[in-house]
Design a protein around this motif. Structure first.
Motif, short mmCIF file in Angstrom:
data_model
loop_
_atom_site.label_atom_id
_atom_site.label_comp_id
_atom_site.label_asym_id
_atom_site.label_seq_id
_atom_site.Cartn_x
_atom_site.Cartn_y
_atom_site.Cartn_z
N ARG A 157 89.12 -16.32 -22.34
CA ARG A 157 89.69 -15.29 -21.46
C ARG A 157 89.69 -13.92 -22.15
N ARG A 196 81.63 -23.66 -14.13
CA ARG A 196 82.48 -23.20 -13.03
C ARG A 196 83.06 -24.38 -12.24
N GLN A 197 82.21 -25.35 -11.91
CA GLN A 197 82.65 -26.50 -11.11
C GLN A 197 83.67 -27.36 -11.86
N GLY A 231 85.67 -26.25 -14.07
CA GLY A 231 86.84 -25.43 -14.41
C GLY A 231 87.09 -25.39 -15.90
N THR A 235 87.74 -24.10 -19.43
CA THR A 235 88.25 -22.93 -20.13
C THR A 235 88.60 -23.35 -21.56
#
Length: 329
Positions: free
Chosen positions: A111, A322-323, A325, A327
């Motif tokens: 992030r 992305r799919q 998720g 992080t």
């Protein structure tokens, strides 16, 4: 005569001022390098990327006449090293030598807006490619990938996979396999490959994906059992172990790559010369053999070819990140 002398001096002063303002990036590419070159790595000493860097740095010094210094700056999934190079002077004396995770994946899963390889770097050349091995602890009953996937479909939370970190190729191959097979397991993330391997060998987790250079000694000693490899063809080191393609995933192959990037704005003539020298080094039989010992295939590319490869890998893995998720939290 005095007027001509004044004009001549003024012209010389203007040229000198322009050269100073242009800075190091305006150095004549034809004379590159005329001082030591730094290769900044996102990993600590040891491992495939560090080993690859030390192999080529020695040969590049011989070929180009200046030291190529390996600068290890681990941390934050590779972002510390990558960000340092992205902000470095584009004078041809600082380069980023990384792998899939630090170059492509970490900027997506952390992030913070550290860098984007497409905007902040210029690809120079690939260096090496290394396939992965899916291996299980010998106490498990699984003898084939089919058996492992069947068990994971039946009760995936009872099956654990050791990951060296979120967003690594090892992790993303695991996510891909779950998505395509319908299997589910618990992914346990570690701070690096060493602790993940330690827990696999101790039986705390049931399987992992690891580079062939790390996995092969344990497989040969019977401390793990190989079920599949991620290469397009079977590996000569493990001729009896099928590929994922043979195991029902016809269009799939994966490998970790090592490659070199320059800060955006580096003179193209410098990028081209470095790429040419690196490709020549990687084509030497002695260098090829050193990479084979690491379980890797030494393979250079032009800047254009490496850009195309990175673009394809980016387009391939970003949807999976992305799919799923994924992080770094």
């Amino acid at each position: 005569m005095h007027r001509r002398l004044i004009l001549r001096c003024a012209g010389g002063l203007a040229a000198a001022t322009a050269a100073l303002l242009a800075g190091p990036a305006a150095a004549q590419p034809g004379h590159w390098p005329d001082k030591p070159v730094k290769l900044v790595l996102p990993y600590p000493p040891g491992g495939n990327v560090d080993g690859a860097a030390r192999i080529v740095s020695e040969q590049l010094q011989t070929r180009l006449g200046q030291p190529f210094i390996v600068d290890n700056r681990p941390g934050a999934g590779g972002l510390i090293a990558g960000e340092a190079v992205a902000k470095a002077a584009s004078d041809g004396y600082t380069f980023f030598m990384g792998a899939n995770g630090p170059i492509l994946f970490s900027p997506l899963i952390f992030r913070r807006n550290a860098y984007d390889w497409k905007k902040d770097f210029v690809p120079v050349s690939s260096v090496s490619f290394t396939p992965l091995v899916l291996q299980v602890h010998p106490s498990t009953p699984y003898r084939t990938l089919r058996e492992l996937l069947a068990a994971a479909r039946a009760g995936g939370q009872n099956i654990t996979m050791a990951s060296p970190g979120a967003g690594t190729t090892n992790h993303l191959v695991s996510e891909y396999l779950q998505r395509e097979s319908g299997a589910k397991w618990l992914t346990v993330h570690y701070k690096g490959n060493a602790p993940a391997t330690t827990d696999l060998l101790g039986g705390q987790v049931q399987f992992n994906f690891d580079q062939i250079s790390v996995a092969q000694p344990f497989i040969q000693a019977g401390r793990t059992r190989a079920l599949a490899v991620t290469s397009r063809e079977r590996l000569p080191q493990l001729p009896d172990v099928p590929t994922l393609r043979e195991s029902g995933f016809a269009d799939f192959s994966a490998e970790t790559f090592t490659g070199v990037l320059a800060p955006r704005g580096t003179p193209q003539a410098v990028v081209d010369r470095f790429s040419e020298a690196l490709r020549a080094v990687l084509a030497e039989p002695a260098v090829q053999e050193k990479f084979r010992v690491l379980g890797s295939d030494a393979r250079g590319s032009t800047p254009q070819q490496f850009t195309q490869y990175l673009t394809q890998e980016d387009q391939r893995w970003t949807p999976i990140i992305r799919q799923a998720g994924i992080t770094a939290e």
